[in-house]
Scaffold this active site. Structure first.
Site, PDB file in Angstrom:
ATOM      1  CG  HIS A 119      -5.040   4.780  30.324  1.00  9.21           C
ATOM      2  ND1 HIS A 119      -5.937   3.741  30.186  1.00  9.21           N
ATOM      3  CD2 HIS A 119      -5.761   5.929  30.202  1.00  9.21           C
ATOM      4  CE1 HIS A 119      -7.148   4.239  29.985  1.00  9.21           C
ATOM      5  NE2 HIS A 119      -7.077   5.543  30.000  1.00  9.21           N
ATOM      6  CE  LYS A 142     -10.228 -11.920  19.969  1.00  9.22           C
ATOM      7  NZ  LYS A 142     -11.304 -12.805  20.447  1.00  9.22           N
ATOM      8  N   GLY A 182      -8.928 -16.084  19.207  1.00  9.60           N
ATOM      9  CA  GLY A 182      -9.809 -17.236  19.356  1.00  9.60           C
ATOM     10  C   GLY A 182     -11.057 -16.894  20.144  1.00  9.60           C
ATOM     11  CB  SER A 185     -11.224 -16.201  24.513  1.00  8.63           C
ATOM     12  OG  SER A 185     -10.680 -15.256  23.596  1.00  8.63           O
ATOM     13  CE  LYS A 232     -13.892 -11.486  17.192  1.00  7.58           C
ATOM     14  NZ  LYS A 232     -14.495 -11.055  18.463  1.00  7.58           N
ATOM     15  CG  ASP A 272     -13.243 -14.858  18.127  1.00  3.57           C
ATOM     16  OD1 ASP A 272     -14.078 -14.827  19.044  1.00  3.57           O
ATOM     17  OD2 ASP A 272     -12.253 -14.109  18.092  1.00  3.57           O
ATOM     18  CB  THR A 301     -18.241 -12.490  18.142  1.00 10.90           C
ATOM     19  OG1 THR A 301     -16.963 -12.979  18.532  1.00 10.90           O
ATOM     20  CG2 THR A 301     -18.322 -11.022  18.466  1.00 10.90           C
ATOM     21  CB  SER A 355     -20.951 -10.725  21.636  1.00 16.71           C
ATOM     22  OG  SER A 355     -20.551  -9.935  20.552  1.00 16.71           O
ATOM     23  NE  ARG A 356     -16.265  -4.855  24.738  1.00 15.65           N
ATOM     24  CZ  ARG A 356     -15.272  -5.643  25.173  1.00 15.65           C
ATOM     25  NH1 ARG A 356     -15.450  -6.370  26.256  1.00 15.65           N
ATOM     26  NH2 ARG A 356     -14.125  -5.696  24.551  1.00 15.65           N
ATOM     27  CB  VAL A 411     -13.529  -0.429  23.244  1.00 13.69           C
ATOM     28  CG1 VAL A 411     -13.423  -0.280  21.731  1.00 13.69           C
ATOM     29  CG2 VAL A 411     -12.970   0.812  23.935  1.00 13.69           C
TER      30      VAL A 411
END
Length: 340
Positions: free
Chosen positions: A37, A111, A145, A147, A200, A253, A257, A263-264, A288
């Site tokens: 964007h 997600k 999944g 990833s 999750k 997942d 995570t 993992s954020r 995000v």
């Protein structure tokens, strides 16, 4: 594995995951349009051929075409993959939908759950398709999944699930996304794949909080185990298949995570457990962490449906009512004893 040599596809969203999926699809398609964007970001992608902002270190092959015009992106595509944050998903898809080709399949790789409507992304797609009276000519699917984008871009072995209510469509999509290092399973439980993928992230924030507080592996194992119980309970209540939560998009997942350094959502929890305020954490993040917003939307839906979700409740209290992290864990442990 033989290259599929398909004509053109589009990925809507040029963040880390969108870029990684465009690299996957570039193995099977002659042309992959990667839409973002921000025109300035797309201009850099066009000139530098590298997403230095979100997924640095990976040069885009020549058949990936970064674009800032949605019409140019989706024209001639039989598959369009949506990879924009859940809070902006409806607005972007509303602009995409009228431009889609007849019988196009829209794949959500997002997600999250929309806060205002409490809808999953496939439900948002279907809602807009009905509103615009194009529901009969658009198919909907989801990809989910364990990833991490960086590992997918590195061509490290990864397995995911792609779901569509029509199993033949799911099998077709399976062949479009599969590569020698990106294994894809087909399924029909769309709502289960989306619920497990969204929820999750909430448990991952909780796992990060426990790690930030200095608790050990016993704590993490307990949280993951009880977390999958919450995910399953919620999923079954909204019509998902129980078995989905013990597959790649569920326990697979969740484990990734809750334990992975990439993992954020776990990172957000880790900093919360270390005493850093949520506002500061979000301000310092480039990407995000879907779990923060998903916690709010799922909390509202769980309350509405009267589903017992103690981990969700404590994460919500920490995120939105500034509850002390140690007190939240203490309250979880003090709950009434139950039979597993």
């Amino acid at each position: 594995m033989k290259k599929q040599n398909l004509s053109k596809t589009a990925v809507i969203g040029a963040g880390s995951w969108g870029t990684a999926l465009s690299l996957v699809l570039a193995s099977n398609y002659d042309t992959v349009a990667l839409w973002g964007h921000k025109r300035s970001d797309i201009a850099k992608l066009q000139s530098e051929r590298e997403n230095k902002k979100y997924l640095s270190g990976f040069i885009l092959p020549e058949n990936i075409h970064p674009v800032s015009n949605l019409g140019d992106a989706v024209k001639g595509c039989d598959i369009v993959t949506m990879v924009v944050p859940s809070h902006g998903f409806r607005e972007v898809y509303r602009n995409v939908a009228p431009l889609l080709e007849e019988k196009c399949c829209v794949v959500s790789a997002v997600k999250g759950i929309e806060i205002s409507s409490l809808m999953t992304m496939s439900q948002v797609i279907d809602d807009i398709n009905k509103e615009l009276q194009i529901a009969k000519r658009i198919r909907t699917a989801v990809l989910s999944g364990p990833s991490f984008a960086k590992e997918v871009a590195q061509n490290l072995p990864t397995a995911v699930t792609i779901g569509c209510s029509d199993i033949d469509t799911a099998k077709y999509l399976q062949k479009c996304f599969v590569t020698p290092t990106f294994r894809v399973y087909a399924a029909t439980d769309v709502i289960g794949l989306e619920i497990s993928a969204a929820l999750k992230n909430i448990v991952a924030i909780g796992a990060g909080i426990c790690d930030g507080l200095g608790y050990g592996m016993n704590t993490r194992a307990a949280l993951i185990t009880r977390g999958i119980a919450e995910l399953t309970r919620f999923g079954v209540a909204v019509g998902a298949d129980r078995e989905t939560f013990f597959g790649l998009s569920g326990i697979g997942d969740l484990m990734l995570t809750c334990t992975g350094d990439l993992s954020r959502n776990r990172s957000v929890g880790l900093k919360l457990g270390q005493g850093i305020k949520l506002e500061q954490i979000i301000e310092e993040m480039d990407m995000v962490a879907e779990g923060v917003k998903t916690t709010r939307s799922v909390y509202g839906l769980a309350q509405k449906l009267n589903i017992d979700m103690p981990i969700l409740e404590q994460v919500y209290e920490i995120l939105y009512n500034n509850k002390d992290c140690s007190k939240a864990v203490e309250d979880l442990l003090k709950r009434e004893l139950k039979i597993e």
